[in-house]
Design a protein around this motif. Structure first.
Motif, short mmCIF file in Angstrom:
data_model
loop_
_atom_site.label_atom_id
_atom_site.label_comp_id
_atom_site.label_asym_id
_atom_site.label_seq_id
_atom_site.Cartn_x
_atom_site.Cartn_y
_atom_site.Cartn_z
N GLN A 117 0.61 -1.14 -0.12
CA GLN A 117 0.28 -0.19 0.45
C GLN A 117 0.89 1.54 0.05
N THR A 176 1.84 1.75 -3.24
CA THR A 176 0.49 2.00 -4.64
C THR A 176 -0.08 2.83 -4.53
N ARG A 232 3.47 2.29 -17.77
CA ARG A 232 2.60 2.00 -17.01
C ARG A 232 1.28 3.20 -17.66
N GLU A 265 9.87 1.68 -6.57
CA GLU A 265 10.01 3.84 -6.16
C GLU A 265 10.78 4.56 -6.60
N ALA A 311 3.20 2.64 -10.47
CA ALA A 311 2.84 2.04 -9.50
C ALA A 311 2.34 0.47 -10.38
N PRO A 312 2.62 -0.30 -9.76
CA PRO A 312 2.34 -1.81 -10.21
C PRO A 312 1.04 -2.26 -10.15
N ASP A 313 0.63 -3.52 -10.74
CA ASP A 313 -0.88 -4.14 -10.05
C ASP A 313 -0.34 -4.75 -9.38
N ARG A 335 -2.81 -5.99 -6.38
CA ARG A 335 -4.13 -4.96 -5.92
C ARG A 335 -5.78 -5.85 -5.39
#
Ligand code: PLP
Length: 463
Positions: A123, A126, A264, A293, A298-300, A321
């Motif tokens: 969290q 992402t 992305r 980072e 942000a990856p899934d 996620r």
């Protein structure tokens, strides 16, 4: 398919210098053990037969049977907290006494604690809560990620990088991009729909763009051709479930600025999930908890492994996620040790050590110092064509000619064996990149000791 140089080549199996090194360094006891090892283990590339034998591993050090000590700047990226960390060993011992296994259908307190801790880390990366499955090894966690992406998107194709390694299972070998693991003549057909694209790698840009003297790309000229190709393939294929990639490549290569943001965005435009394999780079290796980072993308799904078990036990995780929790009707990550309290205790203790000892910050600090010294070596040794890295993922690209960038594989091999003789262990990738991946506990003094050895070995090479 020819077996080109390998990005994951972890040891020195194929070198002509191997036999010479063994003649000069192995005692009779070691030779006898190697013979028994070779007689009883199935032979496979970059694994068996072995180079030498190990008697002890502690902190940043390994020791062979003859008592010779090596700074382990390879460690398969499992030794972030150092070998045999007392807090990790203590947690494992305590858990063995309290509860040593959780049969399926029973929750275990330790596994839940670990899942909560990893979900919180996800969290923080992402902005979205994460849910996860634990597996015994990294390759299995990659398989889980691919299956989850297939179910969640209703598509089956993946896009990944040539020259990448994601594990030895069939799914992982299929998304991997190394001939050593993919050779159809040996293992037969792999998964269908596993498309590949040339990765980012500015010094040797697959799209022919140049870098400046410090290895930096000219973004105005190249306009991130490598990211544009990913977008192009996603568009043309139209039905790719997921991109599977390491955010910073093992070779090592760090992405050019803006690369992952562009990819992305392409994923978002084409309904493709972004899976980051952070098995070697996660848990602080690059000076941030996740390598992703650094890149603002942000990856899934993120996959962790290797060092998660504290360099003692095998455990990996596929964290997604929470909204991707859509495969509940299938058993897509049904592993016997899925909620093993002992491996979970090792992982929890590892996370505690990383936090308490400030190891992510230490990796950033010691890594920045190392990078400075490596750049200095480049100024003094013409053999060094490029210096790359982030945190404690570091590489020297050796060339016979700086203009032509011709790979200096022979010199790299000589430097590797010379360094080994002087007490420093590391690996080469692609045959000519000296790749240093020391543990996060490496002190400035130990880093300097290792780099002094490396510097001397490069000087010897110059004659
Ligand atoms: C990027 C990457 N992914 C996956 C794996 C596979 O992990 P394991 O050997 O635990 O299956 C590795 C191992 O080297 C790796 O480097």
């Amino acid at each position: 398919m020819s077996h080109g140089p390998s990005a994951s080549e972890g040891d020195v199996n194929h070198s002509p210098r191997r036999a010479v090194w063994q003649r000069d360094h192995l005692d009779d006891g070691t030779r006898a053990l190697l013979a028994r090892d070779s007689a009883v283990f199935l032979h496979q590339s970059v694994s068996t037969p072995c180079l030498s034998a190990i008697a002890k591993a502690e902190g940043v050090w390994i020791e062979d049977l003859a008592g010779r000590r090596y700074l382990d700047f390879h460690g398969n990226n499992v030794h972030h907290v150092g070998y045999a960390h007392p807090h990790v060993l203590g947690a494992i011992r305590a858990q063995l006494e309290a509860l040593s296994f959780a049969p399926r259908r029973f929750a275990s307190e330790r596994a839940v604690q670990l899942a909560e801790a990893l979900s919180a880390k996800f969290q923080a990366l992402t902005g979205a809560p994460g849910k996860l499955l634990l597996t015994t090894g990294g390759s299995d966690a990659v398989e889980v990620a691919i299956k989850l992406a297939r179910v969640a998107t209703g598509r089956f194709k993946t896009l990944s990088f040539w020259d990448s390694f994601h594990g030895a299972g069939f799914g992982a070998s299929s998304v991997g991009g190394e001939s050593l693991f993919r050779d159809g003549r040996a293992v037969g057909p792999l998964l269908p729909g596993t498309e590949h694209v040339a990765p980012f790698g500015c010094y040797r840009c697959a799209y022919g763009h140049a870098v400046d003297a410090d290895g930096r790309p000219d973004l105005a000229a190249c306009r991130l051709a490598c990211a544009s190709m990913v977008r192009y393939v996603l568009e043309r294929e139209g039905d790719v479930a997921a991109i599977v990639a390491e955010p910073a490549r093992a070779v090592p290569y760090v992405p050019p600025p803006g690369y992952w943001q562009a990819v992305r965005e392409a994923c978002r435009a084409h309904g493709t999930l972004l899976i980051f394999d952070e098995i070697p780079t996660g848990l602080g290796k690059t000076g941030r908890f996740f390598a992703a980072e650094h890149d603002g993308a942000a990856p899934d799904i993120v996959v962790l492994g290797k060092a998660l078990g504290g360099g003692v036990l095998p455990i990996a995780a596929c964290i997604a996620r929470a909204e991707l929790d859509v495969a509940g009707a299938y058993a897509f990550g049904h592993y016997t040790h899925e909620k093993n309290p002992v491996t979970a205790a090792a992982a929890l203790a590892t996370l505690e050590v990383i936090d308490r000892e400030g190891l992510v910050e230490q990796a950033a600090r010691v890594g920045a110092h190392a990078l400075d010294r490596l750049h200095d070596m480049k100024r003094r040794h013409r053999l060094v064509g490029d210096v790359r890295g982030r945190g404690l993922l570091l590489g020297l690209d050796l060339v016979t000619d700086r203009e032509a960038k011709s790979p200096a594989a022979d010199a790299a091999d000589r430097v590797l064996y010379r360094a080994l003789s002087r007490g420093l262990s590391f690996k080469t990738t692609m045959g000519h990149v000296l790749t240093l991946t020391p543990p996060l506990i490496t002190t400035l003094a130990q880093m300097d000791q290792a780099l002094d050895i490396l510097d001397d070995c490069l000087a010897d090479e110059a004659g």
